[in-house]
Design a protein around this motif. Sequence first.
Motif, PDB file in Angstrom:
ATOM      1  N   PHE A  91       4.633  14.144   4.760  1.00 43.92           N
ATOM      2  CA  PHE A  91       4.146  14.842   5.949  1.00 43.92           C
ATOM      3  C   PHE A  91       2.979  14.127   6.635  1.00 43.92           C
ATOM      4  N   PHE A  92       2.635  12.927   6.177  1.00 43.16           N
ATOM      5  CA  PHE A  92       1.637  12.125   6.885  1.00 43.16           C
ATOM      6  C   PHE A  92       2.134  11.848   8.300  1.00 43.16           C
ATOM      7  N   ASN A  93       1.250  11.996   9.293  1.00 42.20           N
ATOM      8  CA  ASN A  93       1.718  11.988  10.686  1.00 42.20           C
ATOM      9  C   ASN A  93       2.307  10.659  11.147  1.00 42.20           C
ATOM     10  N   LYS A  94       2.160   9.593  10.366  1.00 37.95           N
ATOM     11  CA  LYS A  94       2.795   8.314  10.715  1.00 37.95           C
ATOM     12  C   LYS A  94       4.115   8.117   9.975  1.00 37.95           C
ATOM     13  N   SER A  95       4.446   9.048   9.097  1.00 33.11           N
ATOM     14  CA  SER A  95       5.692   8.928   8.338  1.00 33.11           C
ATOM     15  C   SER A  95       6.887   9.260   9.228  1.00 33.11           C
TER      16      SER A  95
END
Length: 296
Positions: A174-178
């Motif tokens: 859920f990391f926003n760059k994933s």
Amino acid sequence: MSRISGAWKFFINQIKDMGVADILDILIVSVLIYYVYLFIRERRAGKLATGLIVLLLVQVISSLFGFPVLGYFMSNVLQIGLIAAVIIFQPELRSILESVGGDSIKGLKSIGEDKDAIQRARFIDAVCEAANEMSMSKTGALMVIERSTKLGDIISTGTVINADSSSMLLRNIFFNKSPLHDGAVVIRDMRIYAAGCLLPLATKNNITKELGTRHRAAIGVSEASDAIVIVVSEETGTISVARRGRLIREYDSVRLKSELERLISENKPQSKKKNIKRLFDLKNEKDTKRKNNSTK
């Protein structure tokens, strides 16, 4: 050829003379070799073990075909090799002995207890820790815990991972760059089964406009199944749980853990020990009723 023929006849005679004890002996040794193989195949010792097996095969070939020089050389190599193997495999041997002396004895102590209790506790801790960390950093998340209703159609819209549940893995997804952070994670049998999944939106019209697409999707999948859905708001960091078409907000890690323990325990299958006890209780109840009726 005469040596090979003699070896074959010796092998056939040994098979004919085998008894029950010999078969059990072979089965036990085979199981031990299998578990040793499982233990070393993912370690550095795997390649070293392969090398030792090759040396043993060369020794067998030299004995069968009567190569004296090769046989003498291999016998000396193997004598030194056994000592070297103990030194080289020292970490693996120590790990095996620790496993036999630790986990096996603990396993004997836990006979009759709930085998899934430790796994369930680890899973709940991982989910709660991940939700709490993402709440603090205001990272949006949507986690769907599958129960009796299978979510194969939703899983097919995402990417299958099928990995052990861990807080770090959930946070990385859920990391926003994933590339998978926009979709939902589907958890099946306490494993992170798929990520980046698309969920149906809620069909209700009375949902407050403060809730975004992520919360509406959580309500939608909880309407169509008995899944437990955990939502972390990207705007406020609020943790919410959707179940049976209802969304309850303002969870903290302690309350979320308590709720998951309660909900997951609802579908926990009864152990054989409890089922047997229940059968005896039912039998005793019937016997008591018969005595009371006969007394009347």
